[in-house]
Scaffold this active site. Structure first.
Site, mmCIF file in Angstrom:
data_model
loop_
_atom_site.group_PDB
_atom_site.id
_atom_site.type_symbol
_atom_site.label_atom_id
_atom_site.label_comp_id
_atom_site.label_asym_id
_atom_site.label_seq_id
_atom_site.Cartn_x
_atom_site.Cartn_y
_atom_site.Cartn_z
ATOM 1 N N ARG A 286 0.716 -1.102 0.116
ATOM 2 C CA ARG A 286 0.069 -0.042 0.104
ATOM 3 C C ARG A 286 0.796 1.350 0.122
ATOM 4 O O ARG A 286 2.341 0.992 0.316
ATOM 5 C CB ARG A 286 -0.938 -0.124 1.159
ATOM 6 C CG ARG A 286 -2.018 -1.248 1.411
ATOM 7 C CD ARG A 286 -2.515 -1.004 2.526
ATOM 8 N NE ARG A 286 -3.688 -2.341 2.710
ATOM 9 C CZ ARG A 286 -3.523 -3.223 3.318
ATOM 10 N NH1 ARG A 286 -2.182 -3.725 3.850
ATOM 11 N NH2 ARG A 286 -4.478 -4.473 3.457
ATOM 12 N N LYS A 311 -2.417 -2.732 7.884
ATOM 13 C CA LYS A 311 -4.255 -2.606 8.029
ATOM 14 C C LYS A 311 -4.522 -3.926 8.905
ATOM 15 O O LYS A 311 -4.078 -5.197 8.532
ATOM 16 C CB LYS A 311 -4.753 -2.462 6.622
ATOM 17 C CG LYS A 311 -5.982 -2.210 6.644
ATOM 18 C CD LYS A 311 -6.577 -1.951 5.443
ATOM 19 C CE LYS A 311 -8.191 -1.746 5.358
ATOM 20 N NZ LYS A 311 -8.760 -1.488 4.058
ATOM 21 N N HIS A 417 -2.383 2.826 -5.989
ATOM 22 C CA HIS A 417 -2.855 1.616 -5.431
ATOM 23 C C HIS A 417 -3.190 0.626 -6.611
ATOM 24 O O HIS A 417 -3.132 -0.497 -6.311
ATOM 25 C CB HIS A 417 -4.222 1.786 -4.774
ATOM 26 C CG HIS A 417 -4.597 0.804 -3.714
ATOM 27 N ND1 HIS A 417 -3.787 0.656 -2.535
ATOM 28 C CD2 HIS A 417 -5.736 0.096 -3.649
ATOM 29 C CE1 HIS A 417 -4.471 -0.206 -1.757
ATOM 30 N NE2 HIS A 417 -5.695 -0.596 -2.428
ATOM 31 N N ARG A 420 -0.850 -2.199 -6.421
ATOM 32 C CA ARG A 420 -1.057 -3.514 -5.714
ATOM 33 C C ARG A 420 -2.066 -4.267 -6.295
ATOM 34 O O ARG A 420 -2.067 -5.564 -6.279
ATOM 35 C CB ARG A 420 -1.603 -2.719 -4.451
ATOM 36 C CG ARG A 420 -2.033 -3.734 -3.240
ATOM 37 C CD ARG A 420 -2.336 -3.041 -2.060
ATOM 38 N NE ARG A 420 -3.041 -4.020 -1.225
ATOM 39 C CZ ARG A 420 -2.819 -4.644 -0.126
ATOM 40 N NH1 ARG A 420 -1.573 -5.073 -0.115
ATOM 41 N NH2 ARG A 420 -3.627 -5.380 0.428
ATOM 42 N N HIS A 443 -4.680 -9.820 3.724
ATOM 43 C CA HIS A 443 -6.180 -9.877 3.529
ATOM 44 C C HIS A 443 -6.719 -10.713 4.796
ATOM 45 O O HIS A 443 -6.276 -11.841 4.785
ATOM 46 C CB HIS A 443 -6.773 -10.124 2.368
ATOM 47 C CG HIS A 443 -6.837 -9.258 1.307
ATOM 48 N ND1 HIS A 443 -7.086 -9.549 0.112
ATOM 49 C CD2 HIS A 443 -6.450 -7.745 1.393
ATOM 50 C CE1 HIS A 443 -7.162 -8.351 -0.708
ATOM 51 N NE2 HIS A 443 -6.575 -7.399 0.079
ATOM 52 N N TYR A 452 -10.025 -10.381 -7.313
ATOM 53 C CA TYR A 452 -9.050 -10.400 -8.229
ATOM 54 C C TYR A 452 -9.315 -11.422 -9.354
ATOM 55 O O TYR A 452 -8.760 -11.213 -10.505
ATOM 56 C CB TYR A 452 -7.674 -10.409 -7.962
ATOM 57 C CG TYR A 452 -7.274 -9.094 -6.956
ATOM 58 C CD1 TYR A 452 -7.217 -7.912 -7.551
ATOM 59 C CD2 TYR A 452 -7.104 -9.101 -5.728
ATOM 60 C CE1 TYR A 452 -6.744 -6.815 -6.695
ATOM 61 C CE2 TYR A 452 -6.915 -8.157 -4.633
ATOM 62 C CZ TYR A 452 -6.759 -6.877 -5.376
ATOM 63 O OH TYR A 452 -6.544 -5.998 -4.619
#
Length: 470
Positions: A286, A311, A417, A420, A443, A452
């Site tokens: 990120r 995150k 972004h 990524r 994630h 994706y």
């Protein structure tokens, strides 16, 4: 410039004739420097030449430019635009006036762009300071409400901020939750915010859809913030909202660049910005994970980067691209030189979260804790006032990437972004399993990573278009 006035100076800049500087002034105007700034450009050039009184200007090296810019960068009160002016003046001197071969490879853009200072509410520095709970500043957008309303709900918003910080949520989450809850209050304008209940929540969520036409994710974000207010701050379970009108705007698929498009963008990037973008794409970082990377998080032996406290408060390991390994070593060598000069001049401190700073009281001046991508200059911490060298401001990289995408002739809405997204998609295209990609992206739920698979040309199985079969 007139040939008879292009001789390289040996004497200090103050010994140059008035005629010489008049001619140099005309030269600057021809290079596009506006008239009102020409005097300043001349002054910056004089200051640079005077800094090396014993050296012939044509013998100057990139290391001398770096030394001077580091010296100027330690002037705490120098504004970012002023520092950029210094960089540009020296660039013109070496690239256009003296036409030194090394000057075209010098990373002028990074020096200029990385001078922007962090503000008091920046995610890196704002979290540790409890004084922010006393007299909360208006967030962007809140200025549209009256001061009377702002004062009325300030205690309730301070409760929200305090609870978020006790739970150690990310600064971005704090700002997002506070913003949505403030909008919720301003929409209903109750005398006491605690009078609000499930009925008012339902009305607000439907307003967002019917009047504001927000997306599914935006409406969900607002609901999460308001649910946090009721469940975590007020300790009052949110009433059953029943059926409410949900957004019909579909969740958008992420923008992904093809491998060829990535190569084209890289062709328009150079120096440190090329390296930073390479880490975004090569490791799936990120934006803030890239700009806040520290030296101790780089492992050259195992070719990996450690992303700390990302995150969801998770650490993770991502690959260090082999093709950027040497450039990263050179960048760290530059940071080491810069850090040694900072220490010599009474600086050298870097930001550390309060808890870490208390535990390791001398760590802030250690090389390993320095940012891999530091700002061009030192600056007073916007909250504590301590003079530090912060990381480069993330907006500088965003701006450079936007420009490179445009120069590459790519019409997709590609941002920092997007690299990524492209990292994840290209891994799946290469045959890596979804769980591996999930781990690399950090994630929590594989369903987040599954998006994706929807942008792949071959989702799950290879499907050939019927039009290609006739």
């Amino acid at each position: 410039m007139d040939k008879k006035h292009t001789r390289s100076p040996v004497e200090p800049a103050t010994s140059y004739s008035h005629e010489f500087w008049e001619n140099y002034t005309l030269f600057l105007v021809k290079q596009g420097v506006t008239q009102k700034y020409v005097t300043w450009y001349v002054l910056r050039t004089k200051q640079y030449i005077a800094y090396f009184p014993d050296d012939h200007i044509r013998t100057h090296t990139p290391q001398q430019v770096e030394e001077f810019l580091n010296k100027v960068g330690r002037e705490v009160n120098l504004k970012a635009w002023q520092f950029g002016q210094v960089v540009d003046a020296i660039r013109i001197l070496f690239c256009l006036a003296l036409k030194k071969s090394w000057a075209n490879d010098f990373d002028w853009e990074y020096w200029s762009a990385s001078a922007k200072k962090l503000d008091a509410n920046h995610a890196t520095v704002a979290r540790d300071y409890t004084d922010a709970l006393e007299g909360l500043e208006m967030l962007e957008g809140e200025e549209r409400c009256s001061n009377e309303l702002y004062q009325r709900y300030q205690p309730a918003l301070a409760e929200v901020v305090k609870t978020v910080r006790l739970k150690n949520y990310a600064m971005r989450t704090e700002q997002t939750y506070r913003s949505w809850i403030a909008r919720f209050f301003y929409f209903h304008k109750p005398n006491d915010a605690h009078d609000l209940g499930g009925k008012e929540v339902k009305q607000y969520l439907e307003y967002l859809v019917l009047k504001r036409n927000v997306s599914v994710s935006t409406q969900k974000q607002a609901l999460n913030a308001i649910a946090f207010l009721f469940n975590q701050v007020w300790k009052r379970p949110l009433d059953d909202l029943g059926d409410f009108i949900g957004s019909k705007r579909p969740r958008k698929l992420p923008v992904v660049l093809s491998r060829d498009e990535v190569r084209r963008v890289f062709q328009h990037l150079k120096g440190t910005h090329h390296l930073m973008t390479g880490l975004l794409y090569g490791g799936g970082l990120r934006l803030m994970e890239c700009v806040t990377l520290r030296i101790l998080d780089v492992d050259f032996d195992y070719n990996q980067l450690l992303i700390r406290n990302a995150k969801g408060f998770k650490d993770r390991i991502v690959p260090l691209p082999e093709r950027f390994k040497e450039a990263l070593k050179q960048q760290i060598a530059f940071v080491e030189r810069q850090h040694q000069m900072d220490l010599k001049n009474g600086f050298g401190e870097v930001y550390l979260p309060d808890a870490l700073g208390r535990k390791y009281q001398n760590a802030a001046k250690e090389l390993r804790w320095q940012y891999v991508f530091p700002s061009s200059g030192v600056a007073a911490d916007p909250r504590s006032g301590v003079v530090r060298r912060h990381h480069v401001h993330e907006t500088s990289l965003q701006k450079i990437i936007r420009r490179a995408v445009k120069q590459a002739g790519i019409t997709k809405h590609a941002t920092s972004h997007t690299f990524r997204h492209s990292f994840a998609t290209h891994l799946l295209e290469s045959g890596y399993d979804i769980r591996t990609v999930q781990e690399l992206l950090g994630h929590s739920d594989v369903s987040t990573t599954m998006i994706y698979t929807h942008v792949l040309n071959t989702p799950g199985i290879s499907v050939r278009s019927p039009a290609d079969m006739i």
